[in-house]
Design a protein around this motif. Structure first.
Motif, mmCIF file in Angstrom:
data_model
loop_
_atom_site.group_PDB
_atom_site.id
_atom_site.type_symbol
_atom_site.label_atom_id
_atom_site.label_comp_id
_atom_site.label_asym_id
_atom_site.label_seq_id
_atom_site.Cartn_x
_atom_site.Cartn_y
_atom_site.Cartn_z
ATOM 1 N N HIS A 7 -8.147 -10.356 -9.284
ATOM 2 C CA HIS A 7 -8.916 -10.412 -10.519
ATOM 3 C C HIS A 7 -10.144 -9.516 -10.396
ATOM 4 N N GLY A 8 -10.431 -8.763 -11.460
ATOM 5 C CA GLY A 8 -11.599 -7.895 -11.447
ATOM 6 C C GLY A 8 -11.360 -6.571 -10.750
ATOM 7 N N SER A 9 -10.105 -6.160 -10.625
ATOM 8 C CA SER A 9 -9.790 -4.909 -9.942
ATOM 9 C C SER A 9 -9.192 -3.911 -10.919
ATOM 10 N N LEU A 10 -9.323 -2.645 -10.574
ATOM 11 C CA LEU A 10 -8.710 -1.568 -11.324
ATOM 12 C C LEU A 10 -7.777 -0.815 -10.397
ATOM 13 N N ALA A 11 -6.647 -0.372 -10.919
ATOM 14 C CA ALA A 11 -5.706 0.408 -10.119
ATOM 15 C C ALA A 11 -6.031 1.884 -10.277
ATOM 16 N N ALA A 12 -6.015 2.615 -9.171
ATOM 17 C CA ALA A 12 -6.264 4.053 -9.195
ATOM 18 C C ALA A 12 -5.186 4.750 -8.374
ATOM 19 N N SER A 13 -4.746 5.886 -8.866
ATOM 20 C CA SER A 13 -3.793 6.704 -8.134
ATOM 21 C C SER A 13 -4.590 7.588 -7.173
ATOM 22 N N VAL A 14 -4.239 7.537 -5.885
ATOM 23 C CA VAL A 14 -4.970 8.300 -4.871
ATOM 24 C C VAL A 14 -3.988 9.045 -3.976
ATOM 25 N N ASP A 15 -4.383 10.219 -3.513
ATOM 26 C CA ASP A 15 -3.610 10.944 -2.515
ATOM 27 C C ASP A 15 -3.984 10.388 -1.156
ATOM 28 N N ILE A 16 -2.984 10.110 -0.331
ATOM 29 C CA ILE A 16 -3.251 9.541 0.992
ATOM 30 C C ILE A 16 -2.624 10.392 2.081
ATOM 31 N N ASP A 25 -2.308 -0.586 -0.025
ATOM 32 C CA ASP A 25 -1.870 0.549 -0.827
ATOM 33 C C ASP A 25 -0.411 0.341 -1.228
ATOM 34 N N ALA A 26 -0.077 0.730 -2.443
ATOM 35 C CA ALA A 26 1.300 0.627 -2.928
ATOM 36 C C ALA A 26 1.855 2.038 -3.083
ATOM 37 N N ILE A 27 2.997 2.297 -2.455
ATOM 38 C CA ILE A 27 3.616 3.618 -2.459
ATOM 39 C C ILE A 27 5.006 3.488 -3.055
ATOM 40 N N PRO A 43 0.905 8.347 18.384
ATOM 41 C CA PRO A 43 0.340 9.588 18.938
ATOM 42 C C PRO A 43 0.311 10.718 17.905
ATOM 43 N N ALA A 44 -0.534 11.700 18.144
ATOM 44 C CA ALA A 44 -0.641 12.928 17.351
ATOM 45 C C ALA A 44 -1.042 12.675 15.903
ATOM 46 N N GLY A 45 -1.818 11.624 15.654
ATOM 47 C CA GLY A 45 -2.329 11.364 14.316
ATOM 48 C C GLY A 45 -1.350 10.716 13.357
ATOM 49 N N ALA A 46 -0.202 10.307 13.847
ATOM 50 C CA ALA A 46 0.790 9.657 12.987
ATOM 51 C C ALA A 46 0.493 8.166 12.876
ATOM 52 N N ARG A 47 1.016 7.544 11.814
ATOM 53 C CA ARG A 47 0.896 6.095 11.638
ATOM 54 C C ARG A 47 2.212 5.536 11.131
ATOM 55 N N ARG A 48 2.536 4.355 11.629
ATOM 56 C CA ARG A 48 3.703 3.643 11.130
ATOM 57 C C ARG A 48 3.209 2.636 10.106
ATOM 58 N N LEU A 49 3.740 2.740 8.887
ATOM 59 C CA LEU A 49 3.388 1.817 7.816
ATOM 60 C C LEU A 49 4.440 0.720 7.774
ATOM 61 N N VAL A 50 4.017 -0.513 7.815
ATOM 62 C CA VAL A 50 4.917 -1.656 7.700
ATOM 63 C C VAL A 50 4.667 -2.265 6.330
ATOM 64 N N THR A 58 7.145 6.127 8.767
ATOM 65 C CA THR A 58 6.230 6.844 9.640
ATOM 66 C C THR A 58 5.631 8.012 8.886
ATOM 67 N N MET A 59 4.308 8.030 8.811
ATOM 68 C CA MET A 59 3.585 9.164 8.220
ATOM 69 C C MET A 59 3.065 10.022 9.362
ATOM 70 N N HIS A 60 3.444 11.295 9.368
ATOM 71 C CA HIS A 60 2.946 12.221 10.370
ATOM 72 C C HIS A 60 1.591 12.747 9.933
ATOM 73 N N ALA A 61 0.896 13.431 10.805
ATOM 74 C CA ALA A 61 -0.458 13.908 10.520
ATOM 75 C C ALA A 61 -0.499 14.809 9.285
ATOM 76 N N GLN A 62 0.569 15.536 8.998
ATOM 77 C CA GLN A 62 0.591 16.441 7.857
ATOM 78 C C GLN A 62 1.176 15.812 6.592
ATOM 79 N N SER A 63 1.631 14.571 6.663
ATOM 80 C CA SER A 63 2.229 13.901 5.499
ATOM 81 C C SER A 63 1.182 13.649 4.428
ATOM 82 N N ARG A 64 1.579 13.872 3.176
ATOM 83 C CA ARG A 64 0.718 13.590 2.019
ATOM 84 C C ARG A 64 1.553 12.839 0.997
ATOM 85 N N LEU A 65 1.050 11.693 0.553
ATOM 86 C CA LEU A 65 1.736 10.873 -0.441
ATOM 87 C C LEU A 65 0.739 10.454 -1.515
#
Length: 74
Positions: A7-16, A25-27, A43-50, A58-65
């Protein structure tokens, strides 16, 4: 995905990237909206999103969503 906006929130589209992605975050993947439940640093700036569904991405360092992020009113 209904009923998940605080409640009291606004949704915004963001580049991640692997650095800026946050829990909550919802993708859109394959036509489905997946909400990030947990993040694991790799390693190497990557992240695993669960996602709440248990799926992983898995988002690699160069991934953009584009994600939907809930912003609180100030």
């Amino acid at each position: 995905m209904s009923g998940w906006a605080p409640h009291g929130s606004l949704a915004a589209s963001v580049d991640i990237t692997s650095i800026s992605v946050q829990r909550g975050d919802a993708i859109q993947i394959g036509g489905r909206l997946c909400r990030v439940a947990d993040l694991v640093q790799l390693p190497a700036g990557a992240r695993r999103l669960v996602f709440e569904s248990g799926e992983v991405l898995t988002m690699h360092a160069q991934s953009r969503l584009t994600a939907i992020r809930m912003m609180r009113k100030r």
